[in-house]
Write an enzyme that holds these catalytic residues in place. Sequence first.
Site, PDB file in Angstrom:
ATOM      1  N   LYS A   1       4.192   9.982   8.258  1.00 17.66           N
ATOM      2  CA  LYS A   1       3.762   9.408   9.426  1.00 17.66           C
ATOM      3  C   LYS A   1       4.551  10.057  10.634  1.00 17.66           C
ATOM      4  O   LYS A   1       4.385  11.021  10.919  1.00 17.66           O
ATOM      5  CB  LYS A   1       3.453   7.898   9.418  1.00 17.66           C
ATOM      6  CG  LYS A   1       2.356   7.359   8.748  1.00 17.66           C
ATOM      7  CD  LYS A   1       1.840   6.069   8.613  1.00 17.66           C
ATOM      8  CE  LYS A   1       0.616   5.864   7.779  1.00 17.66           C
ATOM      9  NZ  LYS A   1       0.731   4.976   6.741  1.00 17.66           N
TER      10      LYS A   1
ATOM     11  N   ASP B   1       9.207   3.066  -0.084  1.00 19.32           N
ATOM     12  CA  ASP B   1       8.301   3.537   0.571  1.00 19.32           C
ATOM     13  C   ASP B   1       8.270   3.504   2.099  1.00 19.32           C
ATOM     14  O   ASP B   1       7.616   2.307   2.502  1.00 19.32           O
ATOM     15  CB  ASP B   1       6.868   3.049   0.127  1.00 19.32           C
ATOM     16  CG  ASP B   1       5.598   4.083   0.860  1.00 19.32           C
ATOM     17  OD1 ASP B   1       5.717   4.828   1.704  1.00 19.32           O
ATOM     18  OD2 ASP B   1       4.344   3.892   0.496  1.00 19.32           O
TER      19      ASP B   1
ATOM     20  N   TYR C   1       0.637  -1.046  -0.016  1.00 24.24           N
ATOM     21  CA  TYR C   1       0.046   0.122   0.124  1.00 24.24           C
ATOM     22  C   TYR C   1       0.784   1.219  -0.039  1.00 24.24           C
ATOM     23  O   TYR C   1       1.781   1.217   0.805  1.00 24.24           O
ATOM     24  CB  TYR C   1      -0.860  -0.018   1.389  1.00 24.24           C
ATOM     25  CG  TYR C   1      -1.796   1.263   1.246  1.00 24.24           C
ATOM     26  CD1 TYR C   1      -2.832   1.435   0.565  1.00 24.24           C
ATOM     27  CD2 TYR C   1      -1.577   2.337   2.155  1.00 24.24           C
ATOM     28  CE1 TYR C   1      -3.571   2.475   0.527  1.00 24.24           C
ATOM     29  CE2 TYR C   1      -2.423   3.375   2.221  1.00 24.24           C
ATOM     30  CZ  TYR C   1      -3.480   3.653   1.258  1.00 24.24           C
ATOM     31  OH  TYR C   1      -4.347   4.507   1.213  1.00 24.24           O
TER      32      TYR C   1
END
Length: 428
Positions: free
Chosen positions: A267, A239, A144
């Site tokens: 994040k 990522d 994702y």
Amino acid sequence: MSYNKSKKLFNEAQKYIPAGVNSPVRAFRGVGGTPLFIQKGAGPYLWDADGNRYVDFCASWGPLIMGHAPAGLVGKLRKDIVRGTSYGAPTAAEAELALQLSKLFPSIEKCRLVSSGTEAVMSAVRLARGFTGRQKILKIDGGYHGHVDSLLIKAGSGGATFGTPDSAGIPKELAKLTLTIPFNDVQALEAVFKKEGKSIAAFILEPVPANMGVVLPARGYLQKARAITKRYGSLLIFDEVITGCRLSAGGAQQFFSVKPDLTTLGKIIGGGFPLAAFGGSQKIMDYLAPLGPVYQAGTLSGNPVAVSASLWMLSKIKPKSFHAGLNRKAQLFFKKLQGIIDRHQYPVRLNTVGSMFTLFFTPSPVTDYASAKKADTQKYARFFHACLKQGLYTAPSQFEANFVSAAHSGQLLNQSLRKIQKALTYTF
Ligand SMILES: *Cc1c(COP(=O)(O)O)cnc(C)c1O
């Protein structure tokens, strides 16, 4: 425990917001029941609208490595915010933040700040295509990378939770340019590069996939990914929106000693604010406008409040002792949890790395998306609600990571273990 206020708020929210939430997995569809509406957070705890308190292992899906509302951060922001909340012009703090990121991540000589992980990935993919002059992107099944059109193909996170890994609304012509392979499968990796290597702009992966639940890279897999992308002139994009500053200050690339061409961060580096980044070598990054032909921009990019939070966060996680202590504490907790699982022979798999973990409700090893999908999501739902009743808040989906933070004390983790054991007893 009463959830009456959350229920009322949820009913009201559903009238004006699709499913009552601003991000799909929050709606609890993966586990059933009413999503908790949150009133406040402090340290390791969350309180819902009904006043129930929970030990938070979801951590806003990863960012809160220092827990909720750390006093030092709140104090710093109180001072900074009175000087304005957005300028749309450069500040000294942005360059300072870029410098700090390049110190933590040697693969990042230059970076651009953006406002979400999705935006970081979207920009990195465009840059990879512009830089290489190639069109195809390779990703992992169940990986994702935010809701980027090109990457909502066999996607994890909400895609895994709702069984909709390929979103509607993405033109077939674009989807055709995204190739996917199973994680940890070296043969599949070699085969796809043999066939398509010359047209692959980038191979993008989470070095530790965490959006199908936490799945560890097999020994040598990331090194293989590095070598083969180099051989074919494709870019390797890590990522690290979850793993960056989580596994170590320098992320998974430091943890596993593999250097990607481009890195996406989000994040943790936002300190709980909407801030993310993408970066790499000067040669690639200078392809961006206004120096180069690849356009990328943002009204709130480098927002001064978010940058201030980010600088505070990086100053906390920078000392080597920070991750050494956090990972040691978390791994002791995981070891005790594994002990409980072994003693009672629960048919579950605990995958952990650093301070991240997923308890998969399947007895067989989970090494890729296909094996993750074998998990019994109804059992997970039962377990999730049993945890909730005892005051533990975990991710409301089987296919997500959970986190231990610096705010969880050893004592609190031991108390939580007893509750997890009760929840497992209830589940099986
Ligand atoms: C969360 C996440 C994203 C998306 O970040 P947002 O800030 O939600 O847009 C991208 N990649 C990975 C690996 C993530 O975990």
